[in-house]
Design a protein around this motif. Structure first.
Motif, mmCIF file in Angstrom:
data_model
loop_
_atom_site.group_PDB
_atom_site.id
_atom_site.type_symbol
_atom_site.label_atom_id
_atom_site.label_comp_id
_atom_site.label_asym_id
_atom_site.label_seq_id
_atom_site.Cartn_x
_atom_site.Cartn_y
_atom_site.Cartn_z
ATOM 1 N N PRO A 127 11.468 -2.566 -4.524
ATOM 2 C CA PRO A 127 12.828 -2.212 -4.967
ATOM 3 C C PRO A 127 13.542 -1.236 -4.038
ATOM 4 N N SER A 128 12.880 -0.145 -3.677
ATOM 5 C CA SER A 128 13.523 0.877 -2.851
ATOM 6 C C SER A 128 13.227 0.642 -1.373
ATOM 7 N N SER A 129 13.692 -0.510 -0.859
ATOM 8 C CA SER A 129 13.496 -0.820 0.551
ATOM 9 C C SER A 129 14.776 -1.398 1.130
ATOM 10 N N ILE A 130 14.911 -1.278 2.437
ATOM 11 C CA ILE A 130 16.104 -1.756 3.114
ATOM 12 C C ILE A 130 15.689 -2.349 4.450
ATOM 13 N N VAL A 131 16.316 -3.460 4.839
ATOM 14 C CA VAL A 131 16.029 -4.085 6.130
ATOM 15 C C VAL A 131 17.196 -3.799 7.064
ATOM 16 N N VAL A 132 16.910 -3.160 8.183
ATOM 17 C CA VAL A 132 17.947 -2.797 9.151
ATOM 18 C C VAL A 132 18.259 -4.007 10.034
ATOM 19 N N GLN A 133 19.539 -4.316 10.159
ATOM 20 C CA GLN A 133 19.973 -5.479 10.928
ATOM 21 C C GLN A 133 20.031 -5.131 12.428
ATOM 22 N N THR A 134 18.840 -4.922 12.978
ATOM 23 C CA THR A 134 18.706 -4.541 14.384
ATOM 24 C C THR A 134 19.325 -5.572 15.313
ATOM 25 N N THR A 135 19.267 -6.844 14.915
ATOM 26 C CA THR A 135 19.777 -7.922 15.762
ATOM 27 C C THR A 135 21.286 -7.827 15.986
ATOM 28 N N LYS A 136 21.980 -7.029 15.192
ATOM 29 C CA LYS A 136 23.422 -6.860 15.385
ATOM 30 C C LYS A 136 23.742 -6.016 16.611
ATOM 31 N N GLN B 153 24.312 0.965 7.015
ATOM 32 C CA GLN B 153 23.733 0.283 5.852
ATOM 33 C C GLN B 153 23.400 1.276 4.745
ATOM 34 N N PHE B 154 22.953 2.474 5.103
ATOM 35 C CA PHE B 154 22.689 3.517 4.106
ATOM 36 C C PHE B 154 23.957 3.869 3.329
ATOM 37 N N SER B 155 25.104 3.730 3.965
ATOM 38 C CA SER B 155 26.365 4.093 3.310
ATOM 39 C C SER B 155 26.935 2.971 2.459
ATOM 40 N N LYS B 156 26.411 1.733 2.647
ATOM 41 C CA LYS B 156 26.982 0.585 1.938
ATOM 42 C C LYS B 156 26.021 -0.078 0.949
ATOM 43 N N LYS C 148 0.836 -1.201 0.000
ATOM 44 C CA LYS C 148 0.000 0.000 0.000
ATOM 45 C C LYS C 148 0.870 1.250 0.000
ATOM 46 N N ILE C 149 1.948 1.225 0.766
ATOM 47 C CA ILE C 149 2.879 2.356 0.769
ATOM 48 C C ILE C 149 3.471 2.545 -0.630
ATOM 49 N N LYS C 150 3.863 1.436 -1.239
ATOM 50 C CA LYS C 150 4.436 1.500 -2.587
ATOM 51 C C LYS C 150 3.422 2.064 -3.586
ATOM 52 N N GLU C 151 2.163 1.656 -3.428
ATOM 53 C CA GLU C 151 1.106 2.136 -4.324
ATOM 54 C C GLU C 151 0.897 3.646 -4.175
ATOM 55 N N ILE C 152 0.879 4.119 -2.943
ATOM 56 C CA ILE C 152 0.647 5.541 -2.678
ATOM 57 C C ILE C 152 1.855 6.389 -3.053
ATOM 58 N N ASN C 153 3.058 5.877 -2.742
ATOM 59 C CA ASN C 153 4.277 6.651 -2.972
ATOM 60 C C ASN C 153 5.401 5.717 -3.431
ATOM 61 N N PRO C 154 5.424 5.385 -4.719
ATOM 62 C CA PRO C 154 6.388 4.404 -5.223
ATOM 63 C C PRO C 154 7.850 4.830 -5.135
ATOM 64 N N ARG C 155 8.121 6.107 -4.952
ATOM 65 C CA ARG C 155 9.510 6.571 -4.927
ATOM 66 C C ARG C 155 10.095 6.658 -3.510
ATOM 67 N N ALA C 156 9.272 6.464 -2.517
ATOM 68 C CA ALA C 156 9.759 6.545 -1.135
ATOM 69 C C ALA C 156 10.618 5.331 -0.788
ATOM 70 N N THR C 157 11.638 5.551 0.009
ATOM 71 C CA THR C 157 12.435 4.455 0.548
ATOM 72 C C THR C 157 11.722 3.917 1.786
ATOM 73 N N ILE C 158 11.525 2.599 1.815
ATOM 74 C CA ILE C 158 10.895 1.964 2.974
ATOM 75 C C ILE C 158 11.993 1.300 3.813
ATOM 76 N N VAL C 159 12.075 1.699 5.067
ATOM 77 C CA VAL C 159 13.076 1.154 5.990
ATOM 78 C C VAL C 159 12.378 0.216 6.967
ATOM 79 N N LEU C 160 12.683 -1.075 6.880
ATOM 80 C CA LEU C 160 12.076 -2.076 7.752
ATOM 81 C C LEU C 160 13.106 -2.547 8.774
#
Length: 272
Positions: free
Chosen positions: A221-230, A262-265, A173-185
């Motif tokens: 495509p424009s999404s990233i998963v943060v490795q919180t467990t680290k 992660q944003f830098s790599k 739904k987020i992608k549908e509303i705003n396909p260019r936004a980066t989604i950070v999970l």
């Protein structure tokens, strides 16, 4: 002799099955992490930091939705994750990052999905460049409180299916509303100390839960998963508040550092 042989074969297969059950999610997550890090031959690809440094807008809008981790339970506003990440990102890209914190204590994936479906966040989603989502912990905690930890384990598959369905629908739904936004999970982490009776069990179940987050991210495509467990785990008890569940100020700083690392790599893929 045949009976003994049959029993040994059965034990062998059970051992292989248990090993696969435990290690395969680790393998899946490791592979998906590596895929997100690959540069390939396309030198035009940009890291997330480079993308926002070169972004046409001077003002970046960050929307954060989800549970108490987003809300910043137990800390002041300037110590929570949303503020720290937005502020630090602004310094990194030399731009102003405005943030909107829609985190709610006790929010479940079903509750957040219902909010999204009702259109309550449509306008905020439309105007955001980055959307951070942390959800799922209360799905498990509320079930454990209603039953017990053993009951929660028995309900694990059902909880996982419901969570994955909700997160998929939220992300789409987020992608549908705003396909260019980066989604950070954000990954779900295990806050239990190493000597807790359920710590090993939580560690074994956690990758099975988190692999669903990575699979959802692969569809965006424009999404990233943060490795919180680290950074939030039994090896870093200094990052947890006294309630033993939520990060403290140091924990939110550690998660912020992990996101920016992660944003830098990692390389941002444009939405099609």
């Amino acid at each position: 002799m045949k009976i003994v042989k049959s029993v040994l074969i059965l034990i062998l297969f059970l051992g292989i099955g248990a090993t696969a059950w435990f290690y395969y999610p680790h393998y899946q997550i490791h592979k998906m992490k590596n895929d997100s890090m690959e540069v390939g031959k396309d030198l035009s690809r940009e890291t997330y930091l480079d993308y926002y440094r070169q972004y046409s807008k001077q003002d970046i809008h960050h929307l954060a939705i989800g549970d108490s981790i987003i809300h910043g339970f137990g800390v002041d506003e300037t110590e929570n994750l949303v503020y720290k990440f937005s502020n630090q990102l602004g310094h990194e890209i030399n731009k102003t990052v405005h943030y909107t914190n829609k985190g709610k204590n006790g929010m479940t994936s079903t509750g957040l999905n219902e909010m999204i479906k009702a259109g309550l966040l449509d306008e905020a989603i439309k105007t955001s460049d980055i959307i951070t989502v942390n959800i799922g912990g209360n799905d498990v905690l509320k079930t454990a409180k209603k039953q017990d930890y053993y009951g929660a384990v028995k309900s694990f598959d059902t909880l996982q299916e419901t969570f994955t369905k909700n997160l998929t629908e939220i992300s789409m739904k987020i992608k549908e509303i705003n396909p260019r936004a980066t989604i950070v999970l954000l990954e779900l982490y295990n806050p239990l100390p190493a000597d807790h009776q359920f710590s090993d069990l939580a560690d074994s179940l956690l990758p099975k839960w988190n692999v669903n987050i990575y699979e959802v991210a692969q569809q965006i495509p424009s999404s990233i998963v943060v490795q919180t467990t680290k950074v939030i785990n039994s090896d870093n008890p200094q990052n947890l508040s006294q309630d033993g569940v939520h990060p403290n100020s140091a924990g939110y700083t550690a998660i912020t550092t992990q996101i920016l690392k992660q944003f830098s790599k990692e390389y941002r893929k444009e939405a099609v």
